[in-house]
Design an enzyme around this catalytic site. Structure first.
Site, PDB file in Angstrom:
ATOM      1  N   ARG A  66      -0.882   9.688   3.478  1.00 43.78           N
ATOM      2  CA  ARG A  66      -1.371  10.652   2.490  1.00 43.78           C
ATOM      3  C   ARG A  66      -2.308  11.645   3.141  1.00 43.78           C
ATOM      4  NH1 ARG A  66      -6.439   9.214   2.520  1.00 43.78           N
ATOM      5  NH2 ARG A  66      -7.144   7.046   2.242  1.00 43.78           N
ATOM      6  N   ASP A 113      -4.963   0.134  -0.130  1.00 44.25           N
ATOM      7  CA  ASP A 113      -5.450  -0.771   0.914  1.00 44.25           C
ATOM      8  C   ASP A 113      -6.513  -1.713   0.362  1.00 44.25           C
ATOM      9  OD1 ASP A 113      -7.203   1.318   0.517  1.00 44.25           O
ATOM     10  OD2 ASP A 113      -7.553   1.734   2.637  1.00 44.25           O
ATOM     11  N   ARG A 163       0.006   9.174  -5.432  1.00 47.79           N
ATOM     12  CA  ARG A 163       0.510   8.637  -4.160  1.00 47.79           C
ATOM     13  C   ARG A 163       1.125   7.248  -4.315  1.00 47.79           C
ATOM     14  NH1 ARG A 163      -5.053   9.074  -3.866  1.00 47.79           N
ATOM     15  NH2 ARG A 163      -6.288   7.161  -3.611  1.00 47.79           N
ATOM     16  N   ARG A 182       0.843  -1.186   0.000  1.00 52.24           N
ATOM     17  CA  ARG A 182       0.000   0.000   0.000  1.00 52.24           C
ATOM     18  C   ARG A 182       0.886   1.246   0.000  1.00 52.24           C
ATOM     19  NH1 ARG A 182      -3.913   2.567   4.754  1.00 52.24           N
ATOM     20  NH2 ARG A 182      -4.971   4.052   3.381  1.00 52.24           N
ATOM     21  N   HIS A 183       0.383   2.315  -0.591  1.00 54.58           N
ATOM     22  CA  HIS A 183       1.099   3.580  -0.563  1.00 54.58           C
ATOM     23  C   HIS A 183       1.305   4.053   0.874  1.00 54.58           C
ATOM     24  CE1 HIS A 183      -2.668   5.528   0.534  1.00 54.58           C
ATOM     25  NE2 HIS A 183      -3.236   4.853  -0.451  1.00 54.58           N
TER      26      HIS A 183
END
Length: 390
Positions: A45, A254, A109, A41-42
């Site tokens: 943010r 996610d 992102r 996942r990034h």
């Protein structure tokens, strides 16, 4: 000792006389890592959006909504460092394009997270350092464009200014407040710890509703099963000596991780945290066969947790891994996503028509009975056969 040496001498002499070579067993092949797939996942943010009455609108965030923050960049740089340590000896110490392929969704992102991750994984070495003042080198990241309780809820609607509360909008409210709280912004008085806990519960439920609860197997096939199909294909190709990069990376969201873990039936029921990473490792055993191990890194200062595919040990033989995951892989995703049509649709229409006719007849029958009862004279009561007259 002398007798033992004499015995060895006679054995050696006998071998020479008979011309027989001693059988020397080759050294056992060590278990080796052959291929790795990462899905992460990034990082941290800003909120994706907000609610009407939120005092922190988009202009409050340096890069606007849905953008990777400095914290998120650091999270992925640290993950890259951890991966560099974990795969020391497997990956080259310097970046080699034949070894690594990175794919990202087409969001700022996730693209930036992949770049920050690669900065930690492959710091420039020697000739790769194009500027002595910059400890970074560009590594390609590939992508494709985008194609796709009641009083409590009333309180949330009043405080946020939202007119239509759904599971999705409640998730957005929690996500916005969570981002603001993480970055030290003061939450409004109504967003108490108890309220945040209830919103989080609804957010977790929305994930389970989206990816499971009802028709989980069907959802798994059409959601996480798509990515799982590609992972299975890559594992199979590497086990048959096909040439693929040693490391394949997917920078995503996610929801991507949840869908994948639901398909694998290893989801723990919680939202995947920022920079969390699902690892697939393909090993070749000392007997030549292949096995798959899975791990999940969801805490930055702890080793990844082993994940066990139901029905298989942690060192899951590749053939068993493929067999157990086969039911959740779509054969034809586009066809399976189509609404029911043809004969099945006709059957539904016929069934509805029959049910409608029966319901109509029941209504007519009830109305007829009521009409006859009202038409009977006062004091009259029908006596059934065999009823006592006394």
């Amino acid at each position: 000792m002398a007798g033992r040496q004499s015995g060895w001498s006679w054995a050696t002499l006998l071998q020479l006389l008979l011309g027989v070579n001693l059988i020397v067993m080759p050294p056992a092949q060590a278990r080796s890592l052959r291929f790795v797939t990462l899905v992460y996942r990034h990082g941290d943010r800003s909120p994706v959006n907000t609610y009407p009455k939120d005092p922190y609108q988009e202009e409050k965030w340096p890069q606007g909504f849905g953008q990777l923050t400095r914290e998120g960049m650091l999270q992925h740089w640290e993950l890259g460092q951890a991966l560099r340590q974990r795969y020391h000896g497997f990956l080259n110490t310097s970046y080699q394009r034949q070894e690594v392929y990175v794919r990202s969704t087409d969001f700022d992102r996730t693209l930036m997270s992949a770049e920050a991750n690669l900065a930690g994984l492959f710091p420039p070495d020697g000739m790769q350092r194009f500027n002595p003042n910059i400890s970074w080198q560009p590594v390609p990241v590939h992508t494709v464009p985008i194609t796709e309780d009641r009083q409590f809820l009333e309180m949330v609607a009043n405080e946020t200014g939202l007119t239509d509360l759904t599971l999705e909008t409640v998730w957005n409210v929690y996500d916005t407040l969570f981002c603001e709280q993480t970055h030290g912004l003061v939450l409004p008085p109504w967003a108490s710890p108890q309220t945040m806990q209830r919103l989080r519960g609804l957010k977790d439920f929305s994930f389970r509703f989206l990816f499971g609860i009802y028709q989980q197997a069907e959802k798994a096939r059409l959601q996480g099963g798509v990515l799982l199909a590609q992972i299975r294909k890559n594992l199979t190709l590497m086990a048959t000596a096909s040439q693929l990069p040693k490391l394949l990376v997917y920078s995503a969201h996610d929801t991507t991780l949840v869908a994948l873990q639901m398909a694998l039936d290893v989801y723990n029921g919680e939202q995947a945290p920022y920079a969390s990473c699902h690892l697939f490792e393909l090993y070749q055993e000392d007997n030549g066969n292949f096995s798959v191990e899975m791990y999940f890194r969801n805490e930055s200062h702890k080793a990844p947790w082993p994940l066990i595919l139901p029905g298989c040990p942690h060192h899951c033989p590749l053939q068993d891994f493929l067999r157990l995951t086969e039911p959740v892989v779509p054969k034809d995703w586009q066809q399976e996503c189509q609404p029911t049509s043809g004969p099945a649709g006709t059957d539904v229409i016929v069934a509805l028509a029959v049910c409608g006719s029966i319901l109509f007849l029941l209504i007519v029958l009830i109305l007829t009975i009521l009409f006859r009862m009202q038409a009977q004279p006062p004091g009259y009561r029908h006596i059934a056969d065999g009823e006592d007259h006394a």
